[in-house]
Motif scaffolding. Structure first.
Motif, PDB file in Angstrom:
ATOM      1  N   UNK A  18     157.077 -20.696  38.388  1.00 51.37           N
ATOM      2  CA  UNK A  18     157.729 -19.412  38.157  1.00 51.37           C
ATOM      3  C   UNK A  18     157.454 -18.434  39.300  1.00 51.37           C
ATOM      4  N   UNK A  19     156.247 -18.439  39.821  1.00 49.91           N
ATOM      5  CA  UNK A  19     155.930 -17.567  40.963  1.00 49.91           C
ATOM      6  C   UNK A  19     156.814 -17.914  42.160  1.00 49.91           C
ATOM      7  N   UNK A  20     157.040 -19.193  42.379  1.00 49.07           N
ATOM      8  CA  UNK A  20     157.903 -19.616  43.489  1.00 49.07           C
ATOM      9  C   UNK A  20     159.342 -19.158  43.275  1.00 49.07           C
ATOM     10  N   UNK A  21     159.714 -18.961  42.015  1.00 49.17           N
ATOM     11  CA  UNK A  21     161.057 -18.470  41.681  1.00 49.17           C
ATOM     12  C   UNK A  21     161.109 -16.943  41.663  1.00 49.17           C
ATOM     13  N   UNK A  22     160.031 -16.308  42.148  1.00 46.24           N
ATOM     14  CA  UNK A  22     159.936 -14.853  42.304  1.00 46.24           C
ATOM     15  C   UNK A  22     159.707 -14.104  40.986  1.00 46.24           C
ATOM     16  N   UNK A  23     159.181 -14.780  39.969  1.00 43.00           N
ATOM     17  CA  UNK A  23     158.802 -14.097  38.747  1.00 43.00           C
ATOM     18  C   UNK A  23     157.330 -13.716  38.843  1.00 43.00           C
ATOM     19  N   UNK A  24     156.981 -12.600  38.226  1.00 45.58           N
ATOM     20  CA  UNK A  24     155.603 -12.133  38.195  1.00 45.58           C
ATOM     21  C   UNK A  24     155.022 -12.457  36.826  1.00 45.58           C
ATOM     22  N   UNK A  25     153.902 -13.142  36.788  1.00 48.57           N
ATOM     23  CA  UNK A  25     153.260 -13.500  35.521  1.00 48.57           C
ATOM     24  C   UNK A  25     152.605 -12.245  34.955  1.00 48.57           C
ATOM     25  N   UNK A  26     153.005 -11.879  33.738  1.00 48.94           N
ATOM     26  CA  UNK A  26     152.500 -10.675  33.073  1.00 48.94           C
ATOM     27  C   UNK A  26     151.350 -11.015  32.133  1.00 48.94           C
ATOM     28  N   UNK A  27     151.480 -12.132  31.432  1.00 52.47           N
ATOM     29  CA  UNK A  27     150.484 -12.498  30.425  1.00 52.47           C
ATOM     30  C   UNK A  27     150.572 -13.994  30.161  1.00 52.47           C
ATOM     31  N   UNK A  28     149.487 -14.522  29.614  1.00 53.72           N
ATOM     32  CA  UNK A  28     149.446 -15.938  29.243  1.00 53.72           C
ATOM     33  C   UNK A  28     148.703 -16.095  27.939  1.00 53.72           C
ATOM     34  N   UNK A  29     149.090 -17.101  27.186  1.00 55.21           N
ATOM     35  CA  UNK A  29     148.416 -17.454  25.932  1.00 55.21           C
ATOM     36  C   UNK A  29     148.209 -16.249  25.031  1.00 55.21           C
ATOM     37  N   UNK A  30     149.305 -15.585  24.721  1.00 59.48           N
ATOM     38  CA  UNK A  30     149.269 -14.416  23.840  1.00 59.48           C
ATOM     39  C   UNK A  30     149.380 -14.898  22.399  1.00 59.48           C
ATOM     40  N   UNK A  31     148.403 -14.521  21.605  1.00 59.82           N
ATOM     41  CA  UNK A  31     148.378 -14.909  20.194  1.00 59.82           C
ATOM     42  C   UNK A  31     148.562 -13.689  19.308  1.00 59.82           C
ATOM     43  N   UNK A  32     149.279 -13.882  18.211  1.00 62.94           N
ATOM     44  CA  UNK A  32     149.270 -12.919  17.125  1.00 62.94           C
ATOM     45  C   UNK A  32     149.440 -13.709  15.829  1.00 62.94           C
TER      46      UNK A  32
END
Length: 111
Positions: A18-32
């Motif tokens: 995703x970074x190579x596709x120019x997306x910025x990672x905002x969060x990972x493994x978000x649980x609720x």
């Protein structure tokens, strides 16, 4: 290798992609209380991408793990996340499928 370890490796590969596709990672493994969001990324057009990462030996095995039930849980999880973060952005649900055949990004999957 344990399932969780395999999942972490798949998610890291997904983030790199995703970074190579120019997306910025905002969060990972978000649980609720409804479930988990594997990756949350922001594209250059300010669209949030909620990404479900699935890995298996074959593409078919991985993609078949994205069930209507899973998508419903993911949708509820996303709504809660957006409310908690007070975000009002366009968004889509994507899948990153990792298999021995390679990596495929499926954008904007629906129920």
């Amino acid at each position: 290798m344990h399932t969780r370890a395999k999942g972490s490796i798949a998610e890291e590969r997904g983030c790199e992609f995703l970074r190579k596709k120019k997306l910025r990672i905002i969060d990972r493994n978000v649980y609720n209380r409804f479930g988990e969001i594997d990756i949350i990324a922001l594209d250059p057009d300010n669209v949030l991408h909620f990404v479900e990462v699935k890995s298996a030996v074959t593409y078919e095995q991985a993609v078949n793990n994205i069930t209507p039930s899973k998508l419903q849980k993911l949708h509820r999880t996303i709504q809660t996340y957006l409310q908690q973060k007070r975000l009002n952005l366009d968004y889509c649900i994507d899948a990153l499928i990792l298999s021995d055949e390679g990596l495929e990004w499926i954008e904007n999957i629906t129920l």
